[in-house]
Enzyme design. Structure first.
Site, PDB file in Angstrom:
ATOM      1  N   TYR A  58       0.854  -1.188   0.000  1.00 13.62           N
ATOM      2  CA  TYR A  58       0.000   0.000   0.000  1.00 13.62           C
ATOM      3  C   TYR A  58       0.890   1.238   0.000  1.00 13.62           C
ATOM      4  O   TYR A  58       1.551   1.540   0.995  1.00 13.62           O
ATOM      5  CB  TYR A  58      -0.904   0.039   1.230  1.00 13.62           C
ATOM      6  CG  TYR A  58      -1.953  -1.043   1.320  1.00 13.62           C
ATOM      7  CD1 TYR A  58      -2.302  -1.817   0.220  1.00 13.62           C
ATOM      8  CD2 TYR A  58      -2.611  -1.290   2.520  1.00 13.62           C
ATOM      9  CE1 TYR A  58      -3.272  -2.802   0.313  1.00 13.62           C
ATOM     10  CE2 TYR A  58      -3.591  -2.263   2.619  1.00 13.62           C
ATOM     11  CZ  TYR A  58      -3.907  -3.020   1.515  1.00 13.62           C
ATOM     12  OH  TYR A  58      -4.864  -3.995   1.612  1.00 13.62           O
ATOM     13  N   LEU A 209     -18.226  -1.536   2.483  1.00 11.17           N
ATOM     14  CA  LEU A 209     -18.980  -0.480   1.805  1.00 11.17           C
ATOM     15  C   LEU A 209     -18.645  -0.447   0.313  1.00 11.17           C
ATOM     16  O   LEU A 209     -18.924   0.545  -0.371  1.00 11.17           O
ATOM     17  CB  LEU A 209     -18.691   0.876   2.444  1.00 11.17           C
ATOM     18  CG  LEU A 209     -19.115   1.011   3.917  1.00 11.17           C
ATOM     19  CD1 LEU A 209     -18.742   2.391   4.451  1.00 11.17           C
ATOM     20  CD2 LEU A 209     -20.606   0.757   4.077  1.00 11.17           C
ATOM     21  N   ARG A 211     -15.867  -0.095  -1.266  1.00 12.75           N
ATOM     22  CA  ARG A 211     -14.979   1.027  -1.594  1.00 12.75           C
ATOM     23  C   ARG A 211     -15.729   2.356  -1.713  1.00 12.75           C
ATOM     24  O   ARG A 211     -15.418   3.185  -2.553  1.00 12.75           O
ATOM     25  CB  ARG A 211     -14.201   0.715  -2.859  1.00 12.75           C
ATOM     26  CG  ARG A 211     -13.334  -0.529  -2.713  1.00 12.75           C
ATOM     27  CD  ARG A 211     -12.792  -1.045  -4.030  1.00 12.75           C
ATOM     28  NE  ARG A 211     -12.026  -2.255  -3.798  1.00 12.75           N
ATOM     29  CZ  ARG A 211     -12.565  -3.471  -3.687  1.00 12.75           C
ATOM     30  NH1 ARG A 211     -13.868  -3.616  -3.808  1.00 12.75           N
ATOM     31  NH2 ARG A 211     -11.812  -4.527  -3.456  1.00 12.75           N
ATOM     32  N   GLY A 212     -16.732   2.494  -0.898  1.00  7.51           N
ATOM     33  CA  GLY A 212     -17.505   3.732  -0.867  1.00  7.51           C
ATOM     34  C   GLY A 212     -18.761   3.706  -1.696  1.00  7.51           C
ATOM     35  O   GLY A 212     -19.628   4.573  -1.543  1.00  7.51           O
ATOM     36  N   SER A 215     -21.818   3.415   0.449  1.00  5.22           N
ATOM     37  CA  SER A 215     -21.691   4.167   1.700  1.00  5.22           C
ATOM     38  C   SER A 215     -22.834   5.145   1.914  1.00  5.22           C
ATOM     39  O   SER A 215     -23.026   5.656   3.022  1.00  5.22           O
ATOM     40  CB  SER A 215     -20.372   4.943   1.710  1.00  5.22           C
ATOM     41  OG  SER A 215     -20.388   5.964   0.707  1.00  5.22           O
TER      42      SER A 215
END
Length: 335
Positions: A58, A209, A211-212, A215
């Site tokens: 990452y 979620l 990746r949004g 959400s």
């Protein structure tokens, strides 16, 4: 903070009911704020979250250094349980070039992670994906050697299928499988979840979620620049995103009736699938962390769960969770 058990009573580890996935703090979703990321880690620890999840790839090590800096700046260092994925190979342009899970690579990746994190051991260490060129027995055996040497406490897996999970568990106790699990990513329910439960292996669920996307905050065309890997994710592209946001609108109606947010009900749904499941929340900011923590207060009745199933039935999502090349590398998705 409620605690959940990853792994068997004899070989497992207790962690908080929610974990903090730190990937997004290192540019995977576009530009990120280092100071806010550290403040979010501190806030998570103060709230009782113990599980911090990262990968050595990452931000090409940036995320581990960020966590290391955050842990040096808090009195709650001893409560942190750090989970690290390794093995994914990157190039100078930020591209992906396969996986390396050879035994000698395991030990090489490990010492770099320990150095970047500033730790003398890693609590849960796991290959990020199955290396097709290396038997899983060799990879797990190498990590087991590091357990005996004291550099690793527990062994986990990531995105592995049932047969691979069994082979790995035959070499050394496995505490958890990290895999994507959300209302719109439910393939784990087909065979993998049952295998893990049979073997006493917990689940750390990432992408709760999506990746949004689910959400409740996502809007069409909201991608965060060229560094945002969602620009290549089918669910965020073309007509797919509009169809998926229609599912979110259906979920929103249920959330409004319960006086909670869409994100909270989506997280609570994953947590409600079993006490052996720990959702990883990918909050990059303290306000999103606060919202996610509110999911712990959401109680879902049988009627609620049935309503959610009608609003977002299994298999309703448009598009795969990764691009085709990445899907092909997932042992968990193989028939």
């Amino acid at each position: 903070m409620e605690q959940r058990r990853l792994g068997s009573s004899a070989n497992g580890i207790n962690v908080s009911a929610l974990g903090l996935g730190c990937m997004g703090m290192s540019g995977m979703y576009g530009p990120s704020d280092r100071a806010e990321g550290i403040a979010t880690i501190h806030a998570a620890l103060e709230a009782g979250i113990t599980l911090l999840d990262t990968g050595d790839f990452y931000g090409m090590g940036h995320n581990e250094m960020l966590i290391g800096e955050a842990l040096r700046g808090t009195s709650r260092r001893d409560q942190a349980i750090v989970s690290v994925k390794f093995g994914a190979l990157r190039d100078p342009a930020g591209g992906w070039s396969g996986y390396d899970a050879r035994p000698k690579a395991v030990k090489n990746f490990l010492i770099y992670s320990l150095t970047r994190l500033g730790l003398d051991h890693i609590d849960i260490y796991r290959p990020s994906r199955l290396d097709p060129d290396v038997p899983i027995e060799e990879t797990i055996g190498a990590i087991a050697d590091m357990v005996k040497a004291g550099y690793v406490r527990h062994i986990g897996l990531s995105e592995m299928g049932p047969e691979t999970i069994r082979r790995a568990a035959a070499i050394h106790p496995i505490v958890d499988l990290q895999i994507e699990y959300s209302l719109i990513s439910r393939s784990v329910e087909d065979r993998i979840l049952a295998t893990c439960r049979e073997l006493g292996i917990g689940i750390t669920a990432y992408g709760v979620l999506s990746r949004g996307l689910i959400s409740g905050h996502w809007q069409k065309d909201a991608l965060n620049g060229p560094g945002d890997f969602r620009a290549h994710a089918p669910r965020f592209l073309g007509e797919n995103v509009a169809r998926n946001l229609a599912l979110v609108d259906a979920l929103r109606k249920i959330a409004v009736e319960k006086n909670v947010t869409v994100a909270q009900i989506a997280i609570a749904w994953v947590a409600a699938q079993g006490t052996d499941i720990v959702p990883l929340i990918g909050a990059r900011r303290r306000d999103r962390l606060d919202e996610a923590l509110g999911a712990l207060l959401v109680s879902l009745s049988k009627e609620d769960l049935a309503a959610i199933e009608r609003a977002v039935p299994k298999g309703a999502a448009a598009g795969e969770r990764y691009a085709a090349a990445q899907m092909a590398q997932l042992d968990s998705e193989r028939a």
